[in-house]
Write a protein that holds these residues in place. Sequence first.
Motif, PDB file in Angstrom:
ATOM      1  N   ASP A 274       0.857  -1.110   0.172  1.00  0.00           N
ATOM      2  CA  ASP A 274      -0.034   0.066  -0.081  1.00  0.00           C
ATOM      3  C   ASP A 274       0.911   1.215  -0.044  1.00  0.00           C
ATOM      4  N   MET A 275       0.760   2.092  -0.973  1.00  0.00           N
ATOM      5  CA  MET A 275       1.749   3.341  -1.092  1.00  0.00           C
ATOM      6  C   MET A 275       1.412   4.365  -0.028  1.00  0.00           C
ATOM      7  N   HIS A 276       0.187   4.148   0.499  1.00  0.00           N
ATOM      8  CA  HIS A 276      -0.053   5.133   1.747  1.00  0.00           C
ATOM      9  C   HIS A 276       0.814   4.799   2.940  1.00  0.00           C
ATOM     10  N   GLU A 290      -6.521  12.825   0.547  1.00  0.00           N
ATOM     11  CA  GLU A 290      -6.402  12.104  -0.729  1.00  0.00           C
ATOM     12  C   GLU A 290      -7.646  12.674  -1.464  1.00  0.00           C
ATOM     13  N   GLN A 297      -7.961   4.384  -8.534  1.00  0.00           N
ATOM     14  CA  GLN A 297      -7.232   4.123  -7.210  1.00  0.00           C
ATOM     15  C   GLN A 297      -5.793   3.508  -7.482  1.00  0.00           C
ATOM     16  N   THR A 298      -5.368   3.194  -8.931  1.00  0.00           N
ATOM     17  CA  THR A 298      -4.243   2.708  -9.013  1.00  0.00           C
ATOM     18  C   THR A 298      -3.042   3.907  -9.055  1.00  0.00           C
ATOM     19  N   VAL A 300      -2.344   7.313  -6.199  1.00  0.00           N
ATOM     20  CA  VAL A 300      -2.741   7.809  -5.219  1.00  0.00           C
ATOM     21  C   VAL A 300      -2.407   9.404  -5.506  1.00  0.00           C
ATOM     22  N   GLN A 317      -0.077   3.263  -6.961  1.00  0.00           N
ATOM     23  CA  GLN A 317      -0.812   2.325  -5.901  1.00  0.00           C
ATOM     24  C   GLN A 317      -0.198   0.812  -6.050  1.00  0.00           C
ATOM     25  N   CYS A 321      -6.793  -3.044  -6.997  1.00  0.00           N
ATOM     26  CA  CYS A 321      -7.808  -2.487  -6.632  1.00  0.00           C
ATOM     27  C   CYS A 321      -8.868  -2.760  -7.166  1.00  0.00           C
ATOM     28  N   GLY A 331      -1.882  -3.424  -9.364  1.00  0.00           N
ATOM     29  CA  GLY A 331      -0.941  -2.192  -8.783  1.00  0.00           C
ATOM     30  C   GLY A 331      -0.044  -1.975  -9.612  1.00  0.00           C
TER      31      GLY A 331
END
Length: 522
Positions: A274-276, A290, A297-298, A300, A317, A321, A331
């Motif tokens: 998860d890039m987050h 965000e 979603q791919t 962010v 990301q 997703c 991803g």
Amino acid sequence: MNPEAIQSKAESIRLGGGKKAIERQHEKGRLTARERIGLLVDPGTELFEIGLWAAHGMYVEWGGAPSAGVVTGIGLVHGREVMIIANDATVKAGAFFPMTCKKVLRAQRIAHENRLPLIYLVDSAGVFLPLQDEVFPDEDDFGRIFRNNAVISADGIPQIAAIMGNCVAGGGYLPVMCDKLLMTEGSGLYLAGPALVKAAIGQTVSHEDLGGAAMHAAISGTIDFREKDDPGCIERLRRLIESLPDDSHKVDFHAESGHAPKPLAEITRQPEYDMHDVLRGVLDAAPFDEYKAEFGQTLVCGYGRLGGLPIGVVANQKKRCKSASGLLQYGGVIYVDAADKAARFIMDCNQSRIPILFVQDVNGFMVGKESEQAGIIRAGAKLVNAISNSVVPKITLVVGGSYGAGNYALCGKAFDPRMILAWPTAKYAVMGGQQAANTLLDVQIQTLKKRGHEPDAKELEELRAKVAASYAEQTDIDYAAARLWVDAIIAPEDTRAVLLRALSVAVRHDAGKPFKTGVLQV
């Protein structure tokens, strides 16, 4: 290349021409480029080096050129950020190879865009003659450096040069085109040395009478300050830099950091992540807002803070997703909705004059009938347009793959990031290794068949291994860094500190240029 190997090789590169060459420099009563820089920058601070890996693995037939024979980077002098360009005389007497020119030009560009004063520590024999045809004539070669001297000066950016060794032929223009010029005793500044003058016009003249510091101080009037030796010259340099206008440092280097759930290198080691989690370890502890979190979603996108300053983020990301329609999205792949979202976000950052951080771990754009019919080329073109015309500072960080058009869409070198940084595990290529190896293998097999040769199973396996090894070497980040496609290879644990430094440079100046895109594909 693994981080340990990167670190070991970097230490070797920093030795320049090696210990014997360093000893020869000392025997002349001169310091090395890195010793000079160590005296110039503030005590307790280090040079943020740019282009350390330049020319790595290149010019082997000429004995190599570690770091392209020149040290460049951003240093603090009396608390002021300056760009330092120092010839390394331990490498072929500081001669200019093709990559030396490109490295100096990159440093000049970073300084120009960010309005950093330029300090040149000159000690060079001029063009490396065996490669003169690749150094001398083109718009990204030797002469462009002097053109840049003039343009940078016209834009009011300070340039100070100190000659502490050789400065011959066309290279003499660089220091003389600067605002202030220092020169140490025993150094030489001339268009042609004594031997060439003798050969050309039959005149016999000593080194000192032709281009020594005393002559240029008292007779030609070319230099502004004559110095006894390197330490005295650098002491004067520091005072001259101190007299420049104060920098207004906006970045808070002590801002509270966010907290990643585990070390950054461990997060990205997984095939999916998860890039987050990465962003939490890079940005401030402030909330991350965000943008269109449920759409595309791919990629962010969002607004966070770095060093207390607002910053926009566009990042891949890396976990799978699901779109609103229920379709699975992989991803690291840019889909139509993600490209549309990112283009709109970049335009908004420009409207608000917010700098942008791009974080790359990208396989490329989605392919196939559905994607083409949905307009992936149109959406990609819109994203590329927005990045190309962006007027806010852009910083790019490559943490994994940087493949094909994904490199372009997330602000690769061709799209003018103020700084482009990469982790040791990063990869650079037009496509992933497996796909490329298979494609290249097919090409070679077809070539052999056209020549009437049908390879057997053993030969096919040998070909496959050879192609895969060659392609793997070219995708390693040190290969990219050798060609200045990235400015620095950084350890994951140093990412936040380096990004803070890069941002502090990038936000020094806003020229107020309006944001325009021309025709957009919509």
